[in-house]
Scaffold this motif. Structure first.
Motif, PDB file in Angstrom:
ATOM      1  N   GLU A  17      42.796  30.796  28.415  1.00  0.00           N
ATOM      2  CA  GLU A  17      41.339  30.859  28.345  1.00  0.00           C
ATOM      3  C   GLU A  17      40.814  30.741  26.923  1.00  0.00           C
ATOM      4  O   GLU A  17      39.746  30.158  26.706  1.00  0.00           O
ATOM      5  CB  GLU A  17      40.859  32.173  28.975  1.00  0.00           C
ATOM      6  CG  GLU A  17      41.119  32.280  30.466  1.00  0.00           C
ATOM      7  CD  GLU A  17      40.404  31.196  31.249  1.00  0.00           C
ATOM      8  OE1 GLU A  17      39.287  30.801  30.847  1.00  0.00           O
ATOM      9  OE2 GLU A  17      40.964  30.723  32.260  1.00  0.00           O
ATOM     10  N   THR A  49      29.581  34.645  44.200  1.00  0.00           N
ATOM     11  CA  THR A  49      30.683  35.481  43.718  1.00  0.00           C
ATOM     12  C   THR A  49      30.273  36.945  43.652  1.00  0.00           C
ATOM     13  O   THR A  49      31.034  37.840  44.013  1.00  0.00           O
ATOM     14  CB  THR A  49      31.143  34.997  42.333  1.00  0.00           C
ATOM     15  OG1 THR A  49      31.514  33.614  42.408  1.00  0.00           O
ATOM     16  CG2 THR A  49      32.327  35.812  41.847  1.00  0.00           C
ATOM     17  N   ASP A 106      45.117  38.051  41.186  1.00  0.00           N
ATOM     18  CA  ASP A 106      44.738  36.675  41.490  1.00  0.00           C
ATOM     19  C   ASP A 106      44.571  35.933  40.166  1.00  0.00           C
ATOM     20  O   ASP A 106      43.709  36.281  39.352  1.00  0.00           O
ATOM     21  CB  ASP A 106      43.428  36.663  42.267  1.00  0.00           C
ATOM     22  CG  ASP A 106      43.118  35.290  42.851  1.00  0.00           C
ATOM     23  OD1 ASP A 106      43.409  34.296  42.174  1.00  0.00           O
ATOM     24  OD2 ASP A 106      42.587  35.236  43.967  1.00  0.00           O
ATOM     25  N   PRO A 107      45.385  34.905  39.893  1.00  0.00           N
ATOM     26  CA  PRO A 107      45.285  34.214  38.596  1.00  0.00           C
ATOM     27  C   PRO A 107      43.925  33.557  38.381  1.00  0.00           C
ATOM     28  O   PRO A 107      43.402  33.545  37.270  1.00  0.00           O
ATOM     29  CB  PRO A 107      46.420  33.193  38.651  1.00  0.00           C
ATOM     30  CG  PRO A 107      46.711  33.008  40.115  1.00  0.00           C
ATOM     31  CD  PRO A 107      46.429  34.324  40.743  1.00  0.00           C
ATOM     32  N   LEU A 108      43.338  33.015  39.459  1.00  0.00           N
ATOM     33  CA  LEU A 108      42.043  32.352  39.314  1.00  0.00           C
ATOM     34  C   LEU A 108      40.963  33.367  38.946  1.00  0.00           C
ATOM     35  O   LEU A 108      40.152  33.138  38.035  1.00  0.00           O
ATOM     36  CB  LEU A 108      41.690  31.619  40.607  1.00  0.00           C
ATOM     37  CG  LEU A 108      40.341  30.883  40.622  1.00  0.00           C
ATOM     38  CD1 LEU A 108      40.318  29.794  39.548  1.00  0.00           C
ATOM     39  CD2 LEU A 108      40.070  30.288  41.992  1.00  0.00           C
ATOM     40  N   ARG A 109      40.953  34.535  39.634  1.00  0.00           N
ATOM     41  CA  ARG A 109      39.918  35.527  39.376  1.00  0.00           C
ATOM     42  C   ARG A 109      40.131  36.221  38.033  1.00  0.00           C
ATOM     43  O   ARG A 109      39.164  36.516  37.331  1.00  0.00           O
ATOM     44  CB  ARG A 109      39.906  36.561  40.510  1.00  0.00           C
ATOM     45  CG  ARG A 109      39.546  35.978  41.863  1.00  0.00           C
ATOM     46  CD  ARG A 109      38.191  35.309  41.817  1.00  0.00           C
ATOM     47  NE  ARG A 109      37.790  34.800  43.132  1.00  0.00           N
ATOM     48  CZ  ARG A 109      36.660  34.147  43.364  1.00  0.00           C
ATOM     49  NH1 ARG A 109      35.839  33.901  42.360  1.00  0.00           N
ATOM     50  NH2 ARG A 109      36.368  33.720  44.573  1.00  0.00           N
ATOM     51  N   GLY A 123      41.489  34.831  35.437  1.00  0.00           N
ATOM     52  CA  GLY A 123      41.032  33.848  34.463  1.00  0.00           C
ATOM     53  C   GLY A 123      39.518  33.774  34.400  1.00  0.00           C
ATOM     54  O   GLY A 123      38.931  33.577  33.334  1.00  0.00           O
ATOM     55  N   GLN A 124      38.858  33.972  35.553  1.00  0.00           N
ATOM     56  CA  GLN A 124      37.391  33.982  35.560  1.00  0.00           C
ATOM     57  C   GLN A 124      36.851  35.183  34.789  1.00  0.00           C
ATOM     58  O   GLN A 124      35.847  35.067  34.072  1.00  0.00           O
ATOM     59  CB  GLN A 124      36.893  34.004  37.007  1.00  0.00           C
ATOM     60  CG  GLN A 124      35.392  33.881  37.137  1.00  0.00           C
ATOM     61  CD  GLN A 124      34.941  33.837  38.592  1.00  0.00           C
ATOM     62  OE1 GLN A 124      35.753  33.945  39.502  1.00  0.00           O
ATOM     63  NE2 GLN A 124      33.640  33.677  38.806  1.00  0.00           N
ATOM     64  N   ILE A 158      47.467  34.287  30.381  1.00  0.00           N
ATOM     65  CA  ILE A 158      46.097  33.996  30.820  1.00  0.00           C
ATOM     66  C   ILE A 158      45.155  34.020  29.627  1.00  0.00           C
ATOM     67  O   ILE A 158      44.255  33.168  29.503  1.00  0.00           O
ATOM     68  CB  ILE A 158      45.662  35.010  31.885  1.00  0.00           C
ATOM     69  CG1 ILE A 158      46.544  34.892  33.130  1.00  0.00           C
ATOM     70  CG2 ILE A 158      44.203  34.806  32.263  1.00  0.00           C
ATOM     71  CD1 ILE A 158      46.221  35.907  34.205  1.00  0.00           C
TER      72      ILE A 158
END
Length: 486
Positions: A322, A298, A348-351, A353-354, A318
């Motif tokens: 989390e 990453t 980007d929802p995934l990023r 959230g990361q 988000i």
């Protein structure tokens, strides 16, 4: 073909090329100068010869009728001029030959003083026959006057001048070539020193630098740029070595655990309970190694440019998702979500959230049991600002830049008891910047606080307020221990 021969004849040395260029320019200047001088001098001498003939014609018109034919011819002759005075019927010609040797200075003319020449009133044409210039004019008494002048001496004088110019130009070019070679050697000496120093640096002496002493010039600026490039390369090499050392150190722990547990299964025949414990340890260590490898990938992708999905999202939702996950992992802490009812962003929802997950993991590892973690999201001047604060020990001022570096953590130990490998915050900052925002540390009296700043999405024409922020956690049985930040 011409280019090939030109490339072969071109000197390989820069000093030689500079000297050849100087000589070529000087040769061009001398050739142009000599040609211009020769043409101008030739024109001037021939104009003087024509003027000499036309002046004699004016003098003949002035003396016409005052002197006899012999006396007139004698007066008009000299200085290379041949005089012929004839009657129109061809009889009674008087001629004088030119005197090629002019009288000595101070000796005077043996034929007596001459009247001052007077220019002819009429335009007398000057004709040419080979190298001879001549004019004809009609005088009183049916007489024809012919004046001629041989320009061979002028041509020979110009030829001697060309020879002198060639010899003088060759000597000047030789001296200029020697001077250009010496001057170019002196001027390019710093480049030779740079070359020698660069070879020493390439041989392993990385601490040497060119230096920027001396007057401000192109060579000094080039030396400064070269030193800056060496400093950056050395710093990059140091960072790479540190990165490889830290990565190998972090991977060594899970790999050692995997090897030890695998050897235990092969070497001994444990009972079922022991085999299950070893299998769980194998899974745990393999997940730790996989997570570290994923974090490294990453980080690399974030530095090279990562492909992000572009969706309209609510940062509050988000945050709630989390924090719910973090609450399940740390029930001894209190997690709160506060701020605006809606905080829309595009990303980007995934990023995203990361990013928030890394911040919450960092907070729950750093916050002692019984503490709280507060997530606040709001809109400020077209920006979506999310802060994650905790009641932990905070980050000392001298370590606030270190925590955003790869494998940088708030404590000096490399123990796994303090949490992650020091990649969480660097990954979060890299993903934030990939979204056009940034992640920074906010100074406050107690605890740590991180601020995520992202471009806010434009609000839709019809929007419905979302549910009011709720408390996602409560005080429960103490659990966990404080530690360093990822």
């Amino acid at each position: 073909m011409i280019r090939r021969w030109t490339a072969r004849l071109r000197p390989a040395s820069l000093r030689a090329r500079v000297a050849w260029i100087v000589l070529a320019l000087l040769t061009s200047v001398l050739v142009v100068l000599f040609v211009v001088v020769d043409l101008a001098l030739s024109d001037r001498l021939h104009d003087d010869a024509r003027t000499r003939l036309t002046d004699r014609v004016g003098l003949a018109q002035q003396l016409d009728g005052q002197l006899s034919a012999e006396q007139l011819v004698d007066r008009l002759g000299g200085d290379g001029v041949t005089v012929q005075l004839c009657r129109t019927d061809g009889s009674g010609c008087a001629t004088t030959v030119p005197n090629p040797a002019p009288p000595r200075p101070g000796a005077g003319d043996p034929r007596g003083p001459r009247p001052k020449p007077v220019r002819a009133n009429a335009d007398v044409p000057v004709e040419t026959a080979g190298s001879v210039l001549f004019v004809r004019t009609q005088l009183n008494g049916a007489q024809v006057l012919t004046l001629s002048l041989d320009t061979t001496q002028i041509t020979e004088a110009l030829a001697r001048l060309v020879v002198l110019q060639i010899i003088g130009g060759a000597v000047a070019l030789l001296l200029a070539g020697l001077a250009a070679a010496r001057l170019s050697r002196t001027a390019l000496r710093p480049l030779e020193q740079m070359t020698t120093l660069a070879r020493q640096i390439a041989a392993g002496d990385r601490g040497r630098r060119l230096g920027t002493a001396g007057p401000d010039s192109e060579l000094r600026r080039m030396a400064a740029a070269f030193d800056a490039m060496l400093d950056e390369l050395e710093a990059a090499e140091t960072r790479m070595r540190t990165f490889l050392a830290d990565a190998s150190h972090e991977l060594r722990t899970p790999m050692a655990g995997l090897q030890a547990n695998a050897e235990l299964l092969l070497r001994e025949n444990p009972d079922r309970a022991e085999r299950e414990r070893v299998a769980v340890a194998l899974v745990r260590e393999s997940r730790r190694a996989a997570r570290l490898v994923d974090d490294l990938l990453t980080m690399t992708r974030a530095g090279e440019g990562i492909d992000l999905a572009q969706e309209r999202l609510d940062l509050i939702e988000i945050a709630r998702t989390e924090t719910a996950r973090a609450q399940a992992l740390a029930p001894a802490l209190t997690f709160l979500v506060e701020g605006d009812e809606q905080c829309p962003v595009v990303g980007d929802p995934l990023r995203l959230g990361q990013i928030l997950g890394n911040l919450l993991d960092n907070a729950r590892h750093a916050t002692p049991a019984g503490g709280s973690v507060t997530v606040t999201a709001e809109r400020r001047d077209g920006r979506a600002v999310l802060t994650v604060g905790d009641t932990g020990p905070g980050v000392p001022p001298g370590e606030r830049d270190v925590i955003f570096e790869r494998f940088g953590r708030g404590d000096a130990s490399r123990s796994r008891n303090t949490g992650g490998a020091g990649l969480g915050l660097p990954i979060a900052r890299g993903l934030a910047r990939a979204h056009g925002g940034d992640l920074t540390y906010v100074d406050r009296p107690a605890g740590a606080c991180f601020r995520l700043d992202l471009p806010a999405a434009a609000a839709p024409a019809s929007s419905h307020p979302g549910p009011a922020p709720t408390d996602n956690g409560s005080m429960q049985r103490p659990r966990g221990s404080p530690g360093g930040r990822r």
